[in-house]
Design a protein around this motif. Structure first.
Motif, PDB file in Angstrom:
ATOM      1  N   TYR A   9       0.786  -1.185  -0.132  1.00  0.00           N
ATOM      2  CA  TYR A   9       0.024   0.031   0.118  1.00  0.00           C
ATOM      3  C   TYR A   9       0.942   1.292   0.083  1.00  0.00           C
ATOM      4  O   TYR A   9       1.828   1.253   0.643  1.00  0.00           O
ATOM      5  CB  TYR A   9      -0.947  -0.182   1.129  1.00  0.00           C
ATOM      6  N   GLY A  10       0.487   2.318  -0.615  1.00  0.00           N
ATOM      7  CA  GLY A  10       1.188   3.429  -0.749  1.00  0.00           C
ATOM      8  C   GLY A  10       0.073   4.680  -0.272  1.00  0.00           C
ATOM      9  O   GLY A  10      -0.914   4.843  -1.074  1.00  0.00           O
ATOM     10  N   ILE A  11       0.626   5.434   0.871  1.00  0.00           N
ATOM     11  CA  ILE A  11      -0.461   6.165   1.437  1.00  0.00           C
ATOM     12  C   ILE A  11       0.206   7.639   1.320  1.00  0.00           C
ATOM     13  O   ILE A  11       1.042   7.828   1.786  1.00  0.00           O
ATOM     14  CB  ILE A  11      -0.918   5.634   2.855  1.00  0.00           C
ATOM     15  N   ILE A  12      -0.704   8.587   0.943  1.00  0.00           N
ATOM     16  CA  ILE A  12      -0.429   9.889   1.190  1.00  0.00           C
ATOM     17  C   ILE A  12      -1.534  10.768   1.506  1.00  0.00           C
ATOM     18  O   ILE A  12      -2.798  10.463   0.695  1.00  0.00           O
ATOM     19  CB  ILE A  12       0.286  10.598  -0.073  1.00  0.00           C
ATOM     20  N   ASN A  13      -1.529  11.481   2.609  1.00  0.00           N
ATOM     21  CA  ASN A  13      -2.932  12.249   3.054  1.00  0.00           C
ATOM     22  C   ASN A  13      -3.872  11.123   3.114  1.00  0.00           C
ATOM     23  O   ASN A  13      -3.722  10.334   3.909  1.00  0.00           O
ATOM     24  CB  ASN A  13      -3.362  13.360   2.210  1.00  0.00           C
ATOM     25  N   ASP A  54      -5.262   9.583   0.386  1.00  0.00           N
ATOM     26  CA  ASP A  54      -5.142   8.766  -0.829  1.00  0.00           C
ATOM     27  C   ASP A  54      -4.403   7.418  -0.581  1.00  0.00           C
ATOM     28  O   ASP A  54      -3.331   7.621  -0.074  1.00  0.00           O
ATOM     29  CB  ASP A  54      -4.580   9.641  -1.869  1.00  0.00           C
ATOM     30  N   THR A  55      -4.945   6.342  -1.162  1.00  0.00           N
ATOM     31  CA  THR A  55      -4.120   5.001  -1.059  1.00  0.00           C
ATOM     32  C   THR A  55      -4.181   4.237  -2.524  1.00  0.00           C
ATOM     33  O   THR A  55      -5.412   4.136  -3.068  1.00  0.00           O
ATOM     34  CB  THR A  55      -4.949   4.213  -0.086  1.00  0.00           C
ATOM     35  N   VAL A  56      -2.997   3.630  -2.576  1.00  0.00           N
ATOM     36  CA  VAL A  56      -2.989   3.042  -3.900  1.00  0.00           C
ATOM     37  C   VAL A  56      -2.291   1.787  -3.360  1.00  0.00           C
ATOM     38  O   VAL A  56      -1.790   1.680  -2.369  1.00  0.00           O
ATOM     39  CB  VAL A  56      -2.254   3.735  -5.040  1.00  0.00           C
ATOM     40  N   SER A  57      -2.506   0.832  -4.218  1.00  0.00           N
ATOM     41  CA  SER A  57      -1.986  -0.521  -3.866  1.00  0.00           C
ATOM     42  C   SER A  57      -1.663  -1.567  -5.055  1.00  0.00           C
ATOM     43  O   SER A  57      -2.033  -1.479  -5.807  1.00  0.00           O
ATOM     44  CB  SER A  57      -3.112  -1.530  -2.785  1.00  0.00           C
ATOM     45  N   LEU A 102       4.307   0.814  -7.971  1.00  0.00           N
ATOM     46  CA  LEU A 102       3.193   1.730  -7.564  1.00  0.00           C
ATOM     47  C   LEU A 102       3.180   2.716  -8.241  1.00  0.00           C
ATOM     48  O   LEU A 102       4.051   3.576  -8.484  1.00  0.00           O
ATOM     49  CB  LEU A 102       3.058   2.281  -5.839  1.00  0.00           C
ATOM     50  N   ARG A 103       2.216   3.013  -9.280  1.00  0.00           N
ATOM     51  CA  ARG A 103       2.405   3.826 -10.567  1.00  0.00           C
ATOM     52  C   ARG A 103       1.273   5.044 -10.310  1.00  0.00           C
ATOM     53  O   ARG A 103       0.186   4.788  -9.552  1.00  0.00           O
ATOM     54  CB  ARG A 103       2.198   3.151 -11.750  1.00  0.00           C
ATOM     55  N   GLY A 104       1.461   5.974 -11.154  1.00  0.00           N
ATOM     56  CA  GLY A 104       0.530   6.896 -11.093  1.00  0.00           C
ATOM     57  C   GLY A 104       0.078   7.684  -9.792  1.00  0.00           C
ATOM     58  O   GLY A 104      -0.895   8.050  -9.181  1.00  0.00           O
ATOM     59  N   LEU A 105       1.338   7.862  -9.148  1.00  0.00           N
ATOM     60  CA  LEU A 105       1.095   8.808  -7.719  1.00  0.00           C
ATOM     61  C   LEU A 105       1.479  10.205  -7.918  1.00  0.00           C
ATOM     62  O   LEU A 105       2.109  10.860  -8.777  1.00  0.00           O
ATOM     63  CB  LEU A 105       2.277   8.081  -6.940  1.00  0.00           C
ATOM     64  N   GLU A 151       3.125  13.738  -6.454  1.00  0.00           N
ATOM     65  CA  GLU A 151       4.233  14.036  -5.847  1.00  0.00           C
ATOM     66  C   GLU A 151       4.041  14.319  -4.328  1.00  0.00           C
ATOM     67  O   GLU A 151       3.203  14.835  -3.789  1.00  0.00           O
ATOM     68  CB  GLU A 151       4.770  15.294  -6.403  1.00  0.00           C
ATOM     69  N   GLY A 152       5.059  13.713  -3.613  1.00  0.00           N
ATOM     70  CA  GLY A 152       4.783  14.039  -2.193  1.00  0.00           C
ATOM     71  C   GLY A 152       5.747  12.819  -1.397  1.00  0.00           C
ATOM     72  O   GLY A 152       6.170  11.898  -2.035  1.00  0.00           O
ATOM     73  N   ASP A 153       5.430  12.704  -0.014  1.00  0.00           N
ATOM     74  CA  ASP A 153       5.960  11.888   0.754  1.00  0.00           C
ATOM     75  C   ASP A 153       5.039  10.869   1.230  1.00  0.00           C
ATOM     76  O   ASP A 153       3.863  10.937   1.625  1.00  0.00           O
ATOM     77  CB  ASP A 153       6.521  12.280   2.031  1.00  0.00           C
ATOM     78  N   TYR A 154       5.640   9.512   0.808  1.00  0.00           N
ATOM     79  CA  TYR A 154       4.329   8.197   0.932  1.00  0.00           C
ATOM     80  C   TYR A 154       4.954   7.613   2.250  1.00  0.00           C
ATOM     81  O   TYR A 154       6.143   7.418   2.341  1.00  0.00           O
ATOM     82  CB  TYR A 154       4.435   7.541  -0.309  1.00  0.00           C
ATOM     83  N   THR A 155       3.953   6.865   2.697  1.00  0.00           N
ATOM     84  CA  THR A 155       3.797   5.785   3.676  1.00  0.00           C
ATOM     85  C   THR A 155       3.828   4.423   2.982  1.00  0.00           C
ATOM     86  O   THR A 155       2.559   4.400   2.318  1.00  0.00           O
ATOM     87  CB  THR A 155       3.077   5.957   4.962  1.00  0.00           C
ATOM     88  N   ILE A 156       4.734   3.520   2.837  1.00  0.00           N
ATOM     89  CA  ILE A 156       4.483   2.320   2.080  1.00  0.00           C
ATOM     90  C   ILE A 156       4.267   1.175   3.262  1.00  0.00           C
ATOM     91  O   ILE A 156       5.155   0.961   4.131  1.00  0.00           O
ATOM     92  CB  ILE A 156       5.728   2.071   1.300  1.00  0.00           C
TER      93      ILE A 156
END
Length: 278
Positions: free
Chosen positions: A203-207, A209-212, A223-226, A228-233
């Protein structure tokens, strides 16, 4: 008659030439066509297979009305238009099509599905009911500028897990697609997680928004289509392994952040560490 000093006259001429050059460049970027490629990717879901019938995609130029006939249609020109969403993970994608579009902008994208959608649970096919309101297509806000001579890759992220709703105890399932669309110049995170037997969901989490995605048979993931910013993986493996988390993973538009390999510990190893006080 008063005359301008030769130095001032030259500066004035240079300024006029510069403005003419900028105007010419701006005109060139707004005339002609841009190439738009459209692909489909997915997030993981707890089913064997999720099959959707994709008919095509429609794009709305920025100067066209939504209820008009200005939509540009890109058909999914395959003999079999069914796509298993759960095969579209870890960088895999279904290429829908490409079209030359007049430079300017695209304000909206519409994914057009057929009625023959179904999922597979324990080897058995179960139909997915599609609400009538979705038969005209699933609209997404895009607002993407198009410059002449440039190629743009648009990626539709179809979240299968959030898109399938079980209708009470009837055994019926409803398809209510949860989609987002991103331009390919967005950021990506790639890496490898081991051992492969852990089969983690990443999982990639920013604010908010979550992608997986899943790791593939070699442990690699993307993890594509992210944004810009700092992510929690977060690495969420099977029960035999401990989850792991990476914080403040940076991303930049148009760049790929490559992580160092991540090694997940087994739950047995963690219990031994706790007992020995290490």
């Amino acid at each position: 008659m008063e005359t301008l000093p030769i130095k001032n006259w030259l500066f004035g001429l240079a300024g006029l030439l510069l403005m003419a050059s900028c105007s010419s460049e701006d005109k060139e970027t707004m005339e002609g066509t841009a190439t738009v490629n459209v692909s489909l990717v997915d997030a993981p879901a707890d089913y064997d297979e999720v099959w959707i019938e994709v008919l095509g995609v429609e794009l709305l130029p920025g100067d066209e009305e939504e209820d008009g006939d200005g939509w540009v249609y890109i058909p999914y020109d395959e003999e079999d238009t069914h796509i298993n969403l759960l095969s579209l993970v870890n960088g895999n994608e279904a290429y829908i099509g490409s079209e030359e579009i007049s430079a300017g902008s695209i304000s909206k994208l519409r994914l057009v599905l057929g009625d023959d959608n179904y999922l597979v649970i324990n080897g058995e096919e179960t139909p997915l009911t599609t609400p009538s309101a979705q038969q005209s297509g699933l609209k997404l806000q895009l607002d993407q500028e198009l410059m002449a001579g440039i190629q743009y890759d648009l990626v539709i992220d179809f979240d299968a897990a959030k898109s399938i709703v079980k209708a009470g105890n009837s055994g019926q399932y409803i398809l209510k697609p949860v989609l987002r669309v991103v331009a390919e110049q967005s950021a990506s995170i790639e890496g490898k997680v081991l051992p492969v037997e852990a089969h983690p969901v990443i999982y990639g989490i920013i604010n908010e928004d979550t992608v997986s995605t899943f790791a593939d048979e070699s442990g690699s993931f993307a993890l594509r289509g992210l944004a810009e910013g700092d992510y929690t993986i977060i690495f969420d493996p099977t029960e035999e392994y401990e989850a792991d988390t990476l914080y403040s993973v940076p991303t930049l538009d148009g760049e790929i952040t490559v992580l160092d390999p991540v090694e997940l510990e087994t739950t047995a190893d963690v219990e031994i560490e706790i007992e020995t006080g290490n």
